[in-house]
Design a protein around this motif. Structure first.
Motif, PDB file in Angstrom:
ATOM      1  N   TRP A  35       0.849  -1.200   0.000  1.00 15.56           N
ATOM      2  CA  TRP A  35       0.000   0.000   0.000  1.00 15.56           C
ATOM      3  C   TRP A  35       0.884   1.249   0.000  1.00 15.56           C
ATOM      4  O   TRP A  35       0.657   2.190  -0.780  1.00 15.56           O
ATOM      5  CB  TRP A  35      -0.882  -0.033   1.231  1.00 15.56           C
ATOM      6  N   ALA A  36       1.883   1.260   0.869  1.00 14.86           N
ATOM      7  CA  ALA A  36       2.794   2.401   0.956  1.00 14.86           C
ATOM      8  C   ALA A  36       3.511   2.629  -0.372  1.00 14.86           C
ATOM      9  O   ALA A  36       3.653   3.770  -0.843  1.00 14.86           O
ATOM     10  CB  ALA A  36       3.804   2.168   2.084  1.00 14.86           C
ATOM     11  N   GLU A  37       3.972   1.550  -0.996  1.00 19.47           N
ATOM     12  CA  GLU A  37       4.692   1.678  -2.263  1.00 19.47           C
ATOM     13  C   GLU A  37       3.762   2.145  -3.384  1.00 19.47           C
ATOM     14  O   GLU A  37       4.176   2.918  -4.263  1.00 19.47           O
ATOM     15  CB  GLU A  37       5.348   0.346  -2.614  1.00 19.47           C
ATOM     16  N   LEU A 188     -13.900   3.860   5.393  1.00 18.96           N
ATOM     17  CA  LEU A 188     -13.744   2.650   6.202  1.00 18.96           C
ATOM     18  C   LEU A 188     -14.033   1.425   5.353  1.00 18.96           C
ATOM     19  O   LEU A 188     -15.128   1.288   4.786  1.00 18.96           O
ATOM     20  CB  LEU A 188     -14.675   2.702   7.425  1.00 18.96           C
ATOM     21  N   LEU A 189     -13.051   0.545   5.242  1.00 19.21           N
ATOM     22  CA  LEU A 189     -13.180  -0.691   4.476  1.00 19.21           C
ATOM     23  C   LEU A 189     -13.063  -1.861   5.437  1.00 19.21           C
ATOM     24  O   LEU A 189     -12.118  -1.918   6.236  1.00 19.21           O
ATOM     25  CB  LEU A 189     -12.101  -0.784   3.402  1.00 19.21           C
ATOM     26  N   ALA A 232      -6.787  -6.188  -1.879  1.00 13.97           N
ATOM     27  CA  ALA A 232      -5.733  -5.188  -1.664  1.00 13.97           C
ATOM     28  C   ALA A 232      -5.763  -4.091  -2.733  1.00 13.97           C
ATOM     29  O   ALA A 232      -5.707  -2.898  -2.413  1.00 13.97           O
ATOM     30  CB  ALA A 232      -4.366  -5.867  -1.639  1.00 13.97           C
ATOM     31  N   GLY A 233      -5.853  -4.486  -3.984  1.00 14.49           N
ATOM     32  CA  GLY A 233      -5.867  -3.504  -5.058  1.00 14.49           C
ATOM     33  C   GLY A 233      -6.996  -2.511  -4.925  1.00 14.49           C
ATOM     34  O   GLY A 233      -6.824  -1.309  -5.187  1.00 14.49           O
ATOM     35  N   ARG A 234      -8.151  -2.997  -4.503  1.00  8.46           N
ATOM     36  CA  ARG A 234      -9.290  -2.079  -4.334  1.00  8.46           C
ATOM     37  C   ARG A 234      -9.024  -1.094  -3.194  1.00  8.46           C
ATOM     38  O   ARG A 234      -9.362   0.081  -3.291  1.00  8.46           O
ATOM     39  CB  ARG A 234     -10.567  -2.875  -4.053  1.00  8.46           C
ATOM     40  N   ILE A 235      -8.437  -1.595  -2.101  1.00  5.62           N
ATOM     41  CA  ILE A 235      -8.092  -0.713  -0.980  1.00  5.62           C
ATOM     42  C   ILE A 235      -7.168   0.398  -1.457  1.00  5.62           C
ATOM     43  O   ILE A 235      -7.381   1.588  -1.155  1.00  5.62           O
ATOM     44  CB  ILE A 235      -7.421  -1.511   0.155  1.00  5.62           C
ATOM     45  N   PHE A 236      -6.143   0.016  -2.200  1.00  9.86           N
ATOM     46  CA  PHE A 236      -5.167   1.000  -2.666  1.00  9.86           C
ATOM     47  C   PHE A 236      -5.838   2.046  -3.564  1.00  9.86           C
ATOM     48  O   PHE A 236      -5.631   3.254  -3.389  1.00  9.86           O
ATOM     49  CB  PHE A 236      -4.028   0.323  -3.434  1.00  9.86           C
ATOM     50  N   GLU A 237      -6.619   1.586  -4.531  1.00 11.06           N
ATOM     51  CA  GLU A 237      -7.266   2.499  -5.483  1.00 11.06           C
ATOM     52  C   GLU A 237      -8.291   3.402  -4.790  1.00 11.06           C
ATOM     53  O   GLU A 237      -8.352   4.606  -5.071  1.00 11.06           O
ATOM     54  CB  GLU A 237      -7.933   1.706  -6.611  1.00 11.06           C
ATOM     55  N   GLU A 238      -9.112   2.817  -3.908  1.00 11.42           N
ATOM     56  CA  GLU A 238     -10.137   3.616  -3.228  1.00 11.42           C
ATOM     57  C   GLU A 238      -9.503   4.664  -2.315  1.00 11.42           C
ATOM     58  O   GLU A 238      -9.992   5.799  -2.231  1.00 11.42           O
ATOM     59  CB  GLU A 238     -11.061   2.708  -2.408  1.00 11.42           C
ATOM     60  N   SER A 239      -8.421   4.297  -1.642  1.00  7.75           N
ATOM     61  CA  SER A 239      -7.775   5.264  -0.742  1.00  7.75           C
ATOM     62  C   SER A 239      -7.119   6.392  -1.530  1.00  7.75           C
ATOM     63  O   SER A 239      -7.133   7.554  -1.098  1.00  7.75           O
ATOM     64  CB  SER A 239      -6.756   4.565   0.157  1.00  7.75           C
ATOM     65  N   TYR A 240      -6.563   6.067  -2.690  1.00  2.00           N
ATOM     66  CA  TYR A 240      -5.946   7.096  -3.518  1.00  2.00           C
ATOM     67  C   TYR A 240      -7.023   8.026  -4.104  1.00  2.00           C
ATOM     68  O   TYR A 240      -6.825   9.248  -4.172  1.00  2.00           O
ATOM     69  CB  TYR A 240      -5.129   6.449  -4.640  1.00  2.00           C
ATOM     70  N   ALA A 241      -8.147   7.459  -4.487  1.00  2.00           N
ATOM     71  CA  ALA A 241      -9.261   8.280  -4.970  1.00  2.00           C
ATOM     72  C   ALA A 241      -9.790   9.183  -3.860  1.00  2.00           C
ATOM     73  O   ALA A 241     -10.181  10.334  -4.105  1.00  2.00           O
ATOM     74  CB  ALA A 241     -10.378   7.377  -5.507  1.00  2.00           C
TER      75      ALA A 241
END
Length: 259
Positions: A35-37, A188-189, A232-241
């Motif tokens: 996630w950090a990367e 919140l996920l 994981a990918g969804r978490i990363f994308e949603e948090s960036y959005a």
């Protein structure tokens, strides 16, 4: 004690948006490293600290308390606030509780928070016995590695030190009392199938925060360590959005610099 390979803290100097990531109880930065990367690759400034007593051996955690864990993320947050125009705090499990306390204490210095399966309470009948049992039994079985994805592994302790578990219980009570002071936008996920933190904890958080900008997402394919799991990918994308919605111009600059 030397830090376990893979459990090292991670930092990246990027643009004017800073993100602090907080890992979970008995875990390590490894659980949030992808996630950090992901965020660093998009030009953001990222800090993923190693909490005291974590990432080495469980005996080291036995002599720490929640004030030590909180002090570490508080220092990292202050450093990010000094360097960045907008700062977000993300957290997994106990890291979610750390994020909530930071939000309650630091107010407008934090632009928004993202939580993944946040912990709110130490569950089970054994929790009530912790004040006494921790003096008689040093550890219980670990809670790491609750992941649905085959082949994925969390780097965490295979034992839970009971002095630390008691400290966690105290900390979560403090955080729960602070929840009405949380006013920031909140993403919140959480996983309906979580064998460490029940969905009731997420429901409790959502019912007690004062945030009005709130979005809840279910992670149907993942267990507790969802940041290493199928979603994981969804978490990363949603948090960036989420960051992009709250700090659009800053993210565009960071993406350009990162590209």
């Amino acid at each position: 004690m030397p830090v376990l390979p893979g459990a090292e803290p991670y930092r990246h100097e990027g643009g004017e948006v800073g993100v602090l990531l907080c890992h979970g109880f008995t875990g390590s930065p490894q659980s949030l490293r992808p996630w950090a990367e992901f965020l660093a690759e998009r030009g953001l400034t990222v800090s993923l600290p190693l909490l005291p007593g974590h990432g080495t051996r469980w005996q080291d955690m036995q002599v720490t308390n929640w004030q030590d864990w909180y002090a570490e993320v508080d220092r990292e947050l202050r450093s990010l606030v000094a360097r960045c125009r907008h700062v977000f705090v993300f957290g997994l499990s106990m890291g979610g509780a750390l994020a909530l306390r930071l939000a309650a204490r630091h107010g407008d210095a934090i632009k928004g928070i993202t939580l993944v399966n946040p912990a709110n309470k130490v569950h089970g009948l054994a929790a009530h016995a912790l004040p006494v049992v921790r003096h008689l039994v040093p550890t219980t079985r670990g809670v790491a590695n609750d992941i649905a994805k085959e082949g994925a592994t969390e780097l965490g302790y295979d034992r839970v030190p009971l002095h630390a578990a008691y400290a966690l219980r105290q900390f979560l009570r403090v955080v729960d009392a602070d929840l009405p002071q949380v006013t920031q936008p909140l993403l919140l996920l959480h996983s309906p199938q979580d064998h460490v933190v029940p969905p009731a904890d997420s429901a409790r958080v959502l019912s007690r925060v004062s945030s009005t900008d709130v979005r809840e997402i279910l992670l149907e394919q993942s267990y507790h360590v969802a940041t290493l799991d199928h979603d994981a990918g969804r978490i990363f994308e949603e948090s960036y959005a989420f960051i992009g919605r709250l700090a659009p111009s800053a993210v565009e600059k960071g993406s350009t610099a990162g590209g």
